[in-house]
Design a protein around this motif. Structure first.
Motif, PDB file in Angstrom:
ATOM      1  N   SER A  32       0.840  -1.194   0.000  1.00  0.00           N
ATOM      2  CA  SER A  32       0.000   0.000   0.000  1.00  0.00           C
ATOM      3  C   SER A  32       0.876   1.244   0.000  1.00  0.00           C
ATOM      4  CB  SER A  32      -0.912   0.012   1.228  1.00  0.00           C
ATOM      5  OG  SER A  32      -1.657   1.211   1.290  1.00  0.00           O
ATOM      6  N   ASN A  37      -5.699   4.154   1.120  1.00  0.00           N
ATOM      7  CA  ASN A  37      -5.907   2.936   0.349  1.00  0.00           C
ATOM      8  C   ASN A  37      -5.732   1.682   1.212  1.00  0.00           C
ATOM      9  OD1 ASN A  37      -6.468   4.305  -2.009  1.00  0.00           O
ATOM     10  ND2 ASN A  37      -4.331   4.364  -2.644  1.00  0.00           N
ATOM     11  N   MET A  40      -9.049   0.318   2.193  1.00  0.00           N
ATOM     12  CA  MET A  40      -9.701  -0.446   1.142  1.00  0.00           C
ATOM     13  C   MET A  40      -9.016  -1.808   0.965  1.00  0.00           C
ATOM     14  SD  MET A  40     -10.655   0.927  -2.695  1.00  0.00           S
ATOM     15  CE  MET A  40     -10.693   2.594  -2.028  1.00  0.00           C
ATOM     16  N   MET A  41      -7.704  -1.835   1.213  1.00  0.00           N
ATOM     17  CA  MET A  41      -6.972  -3.091   1.106  1.00  0.00           C
ATOM     18  C   MET A  41      -7.406  -4.065   2.206  1.00  0.00           C
ATOM     19  SD  MET A  41      -2.902  -3.400   0.374  1.00  0.00           S
ATOM     20  CE  MET A  41      -3.128  -2.296  -1.021  1.00  0.00           C
ATOM     21  N   ALA A  44     -10.478  -5.608   1.035  1.00  0.00           N
ATOM     22  CA  ALA A  44     -10.173  -6.658   0.058  1.00  0.00           C
ATOM     23  C   ALA A  44      -9.743  -7.941   0.759  1.00  0.00           C
ATOM     24  CB  ALA A  44      -9.083  -6.180  -0.897  1.00  0.00           C
ATOM     25  N   ASP A 145      -1.952  -0.911  -4.703  1.00  0.00           N
ATOM     26  CA  ASP A 145      -2.520   0.313  -5.272  1.00  0.00           C
ATOM     27  C   ASP A 145      -1.487   1.050  -6.104  1.00  0.00           C
ATOM     28  OD1 ASP A 145      -0.778   1.237  -3.360  1.00  0.00           O
ATOM     29  OD2 ASP A 145      -2.198   2.581  -2.377  1.00  0.00           O
ATOM     30  N   ILE A 171      -6.135  -2.124  -6.016  1.00  0.00           N
ATOM     31  CA  ILE A 171      -6.898  -1.209  -5.169  1.00  0.00           C
ATOM     32  C   ILE A 171      -6.918   0.122  -5.902  1.00  0.00           C
ATOM     33  CG2 ILE A 171      -7.098  -0.156  -2.893  1.00  0.00           C
ATOM     34  CD1 ILE A 171      -7.302  -3.239  -2.926  1.00  0.00           C
ATOM     35  N   SER A 197     -12.740  -1.238  -5.432  1.00  0.00           N
ATOM     36  CA  SER A 197     -12.925   0.212  -5.329  1.00  0.00           C
ATOM     37  C   SER A 197     -14.145   0.497  -4.472  1.00  0.00           C
ATOM     38  CB  SER A 197     -13.094   0.831  -6.718  1.00  0.00           C
ATOM     39  OG  SER A 197     -14.372   0.525  -7.240  1.00  0.00           O
TER      40      SER A 197
END
Length: 227
Positions: A32, A37, A40-41, A44, A145, A171, A197
């Motif tokens: 990352s 981000n 968001m990771m 995931a 990302d 990402i 996303s």
């Protein structure tokens, strides 16, 4: 949290009576570039574990590590350290999540080549608990990302030569203009590039893409609507 639980209930309804079977040994490599981000990771990672960890006895197993210029060995999670998705996610939060936050302004280029080589030499081995000799498929998931280094193409080709599939989970970042051509070259084809996303419906799309790519029985994937 409630919407997430409802979503996974819908995934179960979509699969119906066909119990998902994901006989894979996964080496997941995370990178990352910023802490925004990283959130968001983590989402995931949650989707990956809760979607694929359906049959603990002979289904998906995970080995994981965070990387920047080099793999961060302190973040490593080995096969068989946990028996279910929730325990695996707890290990993720203990070891990998701190690295993501510690590198809040991390590299804009992820040196995935060294992480791929590390995974092949130290994670996807029989000594580390991989089950290739039992016919279990091996897969590297690069979750990032950022752009990937040039040498990652060579390393990914070496992995495929060793019968290890490579996927890139992107990402989607607003801050980085990603080299889509290189992502596809590392993954081997466009199908092996998946996206996460904040767009409406993306969580459903990503989870069902995991099922489509890795389920090895007759899983039915009707796209449920996200709550």
């Amino acid at each position: 949290m409630k919407s997430t639980l409802v979503f996974f209930a819908l995934i179960g309804m979509a699969i119906g009576e066909n119990l998902p079977h994901f006989p894979h040994d996964f080496a997941i490599l995370y990178h990352s570039s910023n802490d925004t981000n990283a959130m968001m990771m983590a989402t995931a990672a949650t989707i990956i574990h809760r979607t694929l960890k359906q049959t603990p006895d002979d289904g998906a197993n995970f080995a994981e590590i965070y990387f920047n210029d080099f793999p961060v060995e302190e973040s490593r999670i080995n096969f068989a350290e946990s028996a279910n998705a929730e325990d695996e996610l707890e290990l993720f939060m203990q070891r990998i999540w701190p690295e993501m936050n510690a590198t809040g302004t991390g590299n804009q280029t992820a040196v995935a080549s060294k992480a791929i080589i590390f995974a092949m030499q130290h994670m996807l081995t029989e000594e580390a608990g991989a089950r290739k000799t039992k016919g279990v498929e091996e897969t590297i998931l690069i979750v990032t990302d950022s752009n990937l280094d040039n040498d990652s193409i060579i390393a990914a080709n070496d992995a495929r030569d060793a019968d290890i599939s490579v996927y890139v989970i992107v990402i989607k970042s607003r801050d980085t203009d990603l080299n889509k051509t290189r992502l596809v070259e590392v993954a081997g084809n466009e199908t092996n590039v998946l996206h996460v996303s904040e767009e409406a419906g993306n969580i459903s799309t990503f989870a069902l893409a995991l099922i489509d790519n890795f389920c090895r029985n007759q899983c039915l994937t009707k796209t449920p609507k996200e709550p």
